[in-house]
Write a protein that holds these residues in place. Structure first.
Motif, PDB file in Angstrom:
ATOM      1  N   UNK B  59       0.844  -1.201   0.000  1.00 51.50           N
ATOM      2  CA  UNK B  59       0.000   0.000   0.000  1.00 51.50           C
ATOM      3  C   UNK B  59       0.883   1.256   0.000  1.00 51.50           C
ATOM      4  N   UNK B  60       1.945   1.227   0.835  1.00 45.57           N
ATOM      5  CA  UNK B  60       2.849   2.388   0.908  1.00 45.57           C
ATOM      6  C   UNK B  60       3.557   2.597  -0.431  1.00 45.57           C
ATOM      7  N   UNK B  61       4.008   1.488  -1.044  1.00 46.88           N
ATOM      8  CA  UNK B  61       4.758   1.608  -2.299  1.00 46.88           C
ATOM      9  C   UNK B  61       3.879   2.102  -3.445  1.00 46.88           C
ATOM     10  N   UNK B  62       2.611   1.666  -3.459  1.00 48.28           N
ATOM     11  CA  UNK B  62       1.743   2.019  -4.589  1.00 48.28           C
ATOM     12  C   UNK B  62       1.077   3.394  -4.377  1.00 48.28           C
ATOM     13  N   UNK B  63       0.557   3.610  -3.168  1.00 47.93           N
ATOM     14  CA  UNK B  63      -0.194   4.850  -2.941  1.00 47.93           C
ATOM     15  C   UNK B  63       0.706   5.970  -2.429  1.00 47.93           C
ATOM     16  N   UNK B  64       1.878   5.619  -1.929  1.00 47.28           N
ATOM     17  CA  UNK B  64       2.779   6.637  -1.366  1.00 47.28           C
ATOM     18  C   UNK B  64       2.255   7.164  -0.043  1.00 47.28           C
ATOM     19  N   UNK B  65       1.364   6.429   0.588  1.00 47.55           N
ATOM     20  CA  UNK B  65       0.777   6.913   1.845  1.00 47.55           C
ATOM     21  C   UNK B  65       0.905   5.844   2.930  1.00 47.55           C
ATOM     22  N   UNK B  66       1.154   6.320   4.144  1.00 49.13           N
ATOM     23  CA  UNK B  66       1.403   5.392   5.253  1.00 49.13           C
ATOM     24  C   UNK B  66       0.111   5.091   6.017  1.00 49.13           C
ATOM     25  N   UNK B  67       0.245   4.218   7.058  1.00 48.36           N
ATOM     26  CA  UNK B  67      -0.933   3.630   7.705  1.00 48.36           C
ATOM     27  C   UNK B  67      -1.945   4.670   8.206  1.00 48.36           C
ATOM     28  N   UNK B  68      -1.501   5.614   9.039  1.00 47.09           N
ATOM     29  CA  UNK B  68      -2.497   6.489   9.670  1.00 47.09           C
ATOM     30  C   UNK B  68      -3.058   7.564   8.759  1.00 47.09           C
ATOM     31  N   UNK B  69      -2.353   7.858   7.703  1.00 48.33           N
ATOM     32  CA  UNK B  69      -2.869   8.740   6.663  1.00 48.33           C
ATOM     33  C   UNK B  69      -4.132   8.083   6.086  1.00 48.33           C
ATOM     34  N   UNK B  70      -4.030   6.770   5.811  1.00 47.44           N
ATOM     35  CA  UNK B  70      -5.144   6.023   5.213  1.00 47.44           C
ATOM     36  C   UNK B  70      -6.234   5.707   6.236  1.00 47.44           C
ATOM     37  N   UNK B  71      -5.819   5.440   7.472  1.00 46.68           N
ATOM     38  CA  UNK B  71      -6.806   5.123   8.515  1.00 46.68           C
ATOM     39  C   UNK B  71      -7.771   6.305   8.678  1.00 46.68           C
ATOM     40  N   UNK B  76     -12.635   8.079   8.742  1.00 47.33           N
ATOM     41  CA  UNK B  76     -13.122   9.399   9.146  1.00 47.33           C
ATOM     42  C   UNK B  76     -12.350   9.884  10.363  1.00 47.33           C
ATOM     43  N   UNK B  77     -12.392  11.220  10.616  1.00 47.71           N
ATOM     44  CA  UNK B  77     -11.563  11.778  11.691  1.00 47.71           C
ATOM     45  C   UNK B  77     -11.905  11.214  13.072  1.00 47.71           C
ATOM     46  N   UNK B  78     -13.196  10.999  13.354  1.00 46.92           N
ATOM     47  CA  UNK B  78     -13.568  10.592  14.708  1.00 46.92           C
ATOM     48  C   UNK B  78     -13.132   9.145  15.005  1.00 46.92           C
ATOM     49  N   UNK B  79     -13.537   8.215  14.146  1.00 50.33           N
ATOM     50  CA  UNK B  79     -13.139   6.809  14.346  1.00 50.33           C
ATOM     51  C   UNK B  79     -11.625   6.668  14.203  1.00 50.33           C
ATOM     52  N   UNK B  80     -11.074   7.482  13.302  1.00 46.99           N
ATOM     53  CA  UNK B  80      -9.613   7.468  13.107  1.00 46.99           C
ATOM     54  C   UNK B  80      -8.892   7.876  14.378  1.00 46.99           C
ATOM     55  N   UNK B  81      -9.480   8.858  15.084  1.00 51.89           N
ATOM     56  CA  UNK B  81      -8.852   9.342  16.329  1.00 51.89           C
ATOM     57  C   UNK B  81      -8.905   8.263  17.413  1.00 51.89           C
ATOM     58  N   UNK B 298       1.163   9.830  14.752  1.00 47.52           N
ATOM     59  CA  UNK B 298       0.457  11.061  15.156  1.00 47.52           C
ATOM     60  C   UNK B 298       0.568  12.108  14.045  1.00 47.52           C
ATOM     61  N   UNK B 299       1.774  12.243  13.493  1.00 49.70           N
ATOM     62  CA  UNK B 299       1.967  13.240  12.435  1.00 49.70           C
ATOM     63  C   UNK B 299       1.149  12.894  11.190  1.00 49.70           C
ATOM     64  N   UNK B 300       1.086  11.607  10.863  1.00 47.35           N
ATOM     65  CA  UNK B 300       0.313  11.198   9.673  1.00 47.35           C
ATOM     66  C   UNK B 300      -1.173  11.479   9.875  1.00 47.35           C
ATOM     67  N   UNK B 301      -1.648  11.200  11.090  1.00 43.11           N
ATOM     68  CA  UNK B 301      -3.080  11.414  11.348  1.00 43.11           C
ATOM     69  C   UNK B 301      -3.426  12.897  11.209  1.00 43.11           C
TER      70      UNK B 301
END
Lengths: 161, 409
Positions: B59-71, B76-81, B298-301
C-alpha cells in the motif's frame, strides 16, 4: 409505605444502597492483614512455593556456572540480585497473609522454609559478589538443600489441591 | 550486484530487527514453562506479520501513503482518532518496555541499577532519532541484532532431545501441571509479541521515507518473506534454549538475566557477550522504531510534516512528539516499574490493538482505486481474511485471559 413518600426517588435509594454494599464489600476485602479462605490460602501458598523453587533453581544454576567461569562482568551478581528480590517477594506474599484456622499448623513450617530459601539466595549473592569460591560452593549446597525441601512441599501442596 | 547487496542487507536487517524485548522475554517464558508446545503460535504469528507487513508495504509503495494517513481517510476523523489513541497507547507502552529493555541489558553488563541508566539511554535514543540517518540507524542496529543467532548455536550446543522437542511441537503437548487457560493466555501473548503493531507502522512509514515505488515491491517482499521467518527462527531458538536449559530445573523466567543463562551454560563467556550485544542492539533498535512509530502515526493522522528525511525545522511537531514520548517513557520507568512487567502487558495489549490497524489496511489493499493492478489477489485475500479472524479472536480473548490467569501466574 413507599420511599417516594419521603421525597426520594427509587433510583436514588437503589444507588445509595448499591454504594453502601460496595463500600462494605471493599472494606471487608481490603482489611489488613488480608485473610483469604482455605482455597485462596492454598493457591497463594502454591504460587509462593513455585516462585521460590524458580528463584532458588536460578540461583543454584548461576552460582554453578560462575564457579565454571562462564559469565562476563557482573552478570552473575545481577542475576542473583534479581532472584533475591523475587525470593523476598514470594516469601512476603505468604507471610503477610492471615492463615485460615485449618492452615495454621502448617503456616510456620511454610514461612520458615520460604525464609530459609530467601536466606540461601542472599548467601549465594554475597558469596559470588565477594568472589569467594569456597563460600560459593557452600552456597550451592545450601541452595540444593532448600530446593529439595521446596520441591517436596510443592508436591504436597499440589496433592492437597 | 549493487541491487543484490541491497536485497541481502534488507533481509539481514529484517532478521536482526525482528526480535525485541517482547520476543526475548515471552519466548523464554513460554519455552521454560511450556517447552515447544506453543511453537506453532510463533509460526502463525510470523506468517501473520508477513501478511500484514506485505500488505502495508505494498500500500505504501503504490499509494505513497502510510498507515495512519489512510486510517483517517477510510474511517473518518472521529473513528480514526479512536484508532490512533488505542494504537498509540500500545505503541507507547512498547516504547517504555524497549527503553527498559536496553536498561536491563546494560545493567547485566555494568551492574548499575537500570533506573539510573534510563535517562542516559533515553537521551541516546532521542539523539539517534534526531541526528542519525534512517538507513544507518536501520542497518547498523539490524545487523548487530543478528548477534542473537547465538541462540541457534547455543541450542545446538545444549544438545536437546530433538525428538522430544519435535513431539512437543507437533502434538501441542502441554505440561501436565499447567492449565489450558494459562496455556491460552501465553498463546495470545506470544501471538502479540510476534505481531506487534509498531512493526507495521515503522515498516510502511520507512517505505515512504525511502521513497518506495511499485518497482520496489519485489525487494520489499523478499525482505518480508525471507527476513521475517528467519527472524522468527531466532524466537524459536530462544524458546528452545529455555525449554532445554531452564524448564527441566523448574525455572520460570521473570528477569532478562535468566533469558541469557542458557547461552552461558552452552557457550560460556564469549557466547554470553555476543548475546548481550544482541540484547542491546535488539532492544535499542526496537526503541528507535517504536519511538519513530509514535511520531510517524500522530503526524500522519494530523497531516503534519514527518520523517527523518525532512529537515527538523520543517517537521518541528513530529520531533516534538518524539521528545515528549521519550520524556514520558523516562517518567514511567523512573517510577521503578518493572520493565519486564511492562513488556508482559505490552505484548498482550498489542494483541488487543491489532485489529484497529489491520482491518483498514486490509480494506485499502482490496481497493482498486488506491492499488490499481497491485490490489490484493486471491491468496493475499484468503490469508488476509483468515488473519482478520485470528486477530479478532486474539484481541477479544486477551484481556479476559489476562484477568482470569492473573497475567499467566
Amino acid at each position: 409505605l413507599s420511599v417516594v413518600d419521603f421525597g426520594y426517588d427509587d433510583a436514588v435509594v437503589k444507588r445509595l444502597a448499591g454504594g453502601l454494599l460496595l463500600l462494605t464489600l471493599l472494606s471487608a476485602t481490603a482489611c489488613r492483614p488480608s485473610a483469604p479462605d482455605q482455597h485462596g490460602w492454598q493457591s497463594s501458598a502454591e504460587q509462593a512455593v513455585t516462585d521460590m523453587v524458580s528463584e532458588v533453581a536460578t540461583s543454584r544454576l548461576t552460582v554453578q556456572q560462575q564457579l565454571r567461569g562462564r559469565f562476563v562482568g557482573r552478570y552473575a551478581v545481577v542475576v542473583l540480585t534479581y532472584s533475591e528480590e523475587a525470593a523476598g517477594k514470594a516469601s512476603d506474599s505468604v507471610s503477610t497473609l492471615q492463615p485460615p484456622p485449618s492452615a495454621r499448623p502448617s503456616y510456620e513450617g511454610l514461612t520458615s522454609l520460604l525464609s530459609d530459601a530467601t536466606d540461601a539466595v542472599a548467601g549465594a549473592r554475597i558469596a559470588v559478589a565477594a568472589g569467594d569460591d569456597q563460600a560459593s560452593r557452600e552456597a550451592v549446597a545450601d541452595l540444593s538443600k532448600a530446593l529439595a525441601r521446596l520441591r517436596t512441599l510443592a508436591d504436597r501442596l499440589r496433592a492437597a489441591r | 550486484m549493487k541491487r543484490l547487496f541491497a536485497v541481502a542487507l534488507g533481509v539481514l536487517t529484517a532478521i536482526g530487527g525482528f526480535v525485541d524485548i517482547g520476543d526475548l522475554v515471552t519466548n523464554a517464558q513460554v519455552g521454560a514453562r511450556f517447552g515447544l508446545s506453543l511453537a506453532w503460535v510463533v509460526l502463525v504469528g510470523v506468517l501473520g506479520i508477513c501478511v500484514f507487513a506485505e500488505m502495508s508495504g505494498r500500500v505504501a509503495a503504490v499509494s505513497g501513503r502510510a498507515v495512519f494517513d489512510l486510517v483517517r481517510e477510510r474511517l473518518g476523523p472521529r473513528m480514526g482518532l479512536v484508532n490512533l489513541v488505542g494504537s498509540m497507547a500500545v505503541t507507547l507502552l512498547t516504547f517504555v518496555a524497549e527503553i527498559g529493555g536496553v536498561a536491563l541489558s546494560l545493567e547485566l553488563v555494568s551492574s548499575v541499577n537500570e533506573v539510573l541508566l534510563v535517562p542516559f539511554i533515553a537521551f541516546l535514543v532521542w539523539a539517534v532519532l534526531w541526528r542519525a540517518r534512517f538507513s544507518v540507524m536501520e542497518n547498523v542496529l539490524g545487523l548487530l541484532g543478528l548477534a542473537l543467532i547465538v541462540y541457534v548455536v547455543a541450542l545446538w550446543k545444549l544438545g536437546p532431545d530433538w525428538s522430544h522437542l519435535t513431539q512437543q511441537w507437533l502434538t501441542v503437548d502441554k505440561p501436565g501441571d499447567e492449565t489450558w487457560l494459562t496455556w491460552s493466555y501465553y498463546a495470545v501473548a506470544l501471538f502479540g509479541a510476534a505481531l506487534t503493531p509498531y512493526e507495521v507502522f515503522f515498516f510502511s512509514s520507512g517505505g515512504i521515507e525511502e521513497k518506495w515505488g511499485p518497482k520496489d515491491i519485489a525487494t520489499m517482499r523478499t525482505n518480508v518473506f525471507i527476513g521475517f521467518p528467519l527472524g522468527g527462527l531466532l524466537s524459536l531458538a530462544i524458546a528452545g534454549c529455555a525449554a532445554t536449559a531452564l524448564g527441566p530445573l523448574d525455572i520460570t523466567v521473570d528477569s532478562l538475566g535468566q533469558v541469557g543463562l542458557p547461552v552461558a551454560v552452552a557457550l560460556g563467556k564469549i557466547g554470553l557477550a555476543v548475546a548481550l550485544v544482541g540484547f542491546v542492539a535488539a532492544t535499542f533498535g526496537a526503541a528507535c522504531e517504536t519511538g519513530l512509530s509514535v511520531g510517524y502515526s500522530i503526524a500522519q493522522y494530523f497531516g503534519w510534516q514527518w520523517g527523518k528525511y525532512v529537515r527538523p525545522n520543517l517537521a518541528a511537531r513530529f520531533h516534538l512528539v518524539l521528545v515528549l514520548s521519550t520524556l514520558l517513557a523516562v517518567g514511567v520507568l523512573m517510577t521503578t516499574v518493572d520493565p519486564i512487567l511492562v513488556t508482559e502487558a505490552s505484548v498482550v495489549f498489542s494483541a488487543v490493538a491489532l485489529p484497529l490497524t489491520y482491518f483498514p489496511i486490509l480494506v485499502v489493499a482490496n481497493d482498486r482505486d488506491y492499488m490499481g493492478e497491485h490490489v490484493n489477489g486471491r491468496l493475499a485475500n484468503g490469508l488476509g481474511t483468515f488473519y482478520l479472524v485470528v486477530i479478532v479472536v486474539a484481541a477479544v480473548a486477551a484481556v479476559p485471559l489476562m484477568v482470569l490467569t492473573g497475567m499467566g501466574s
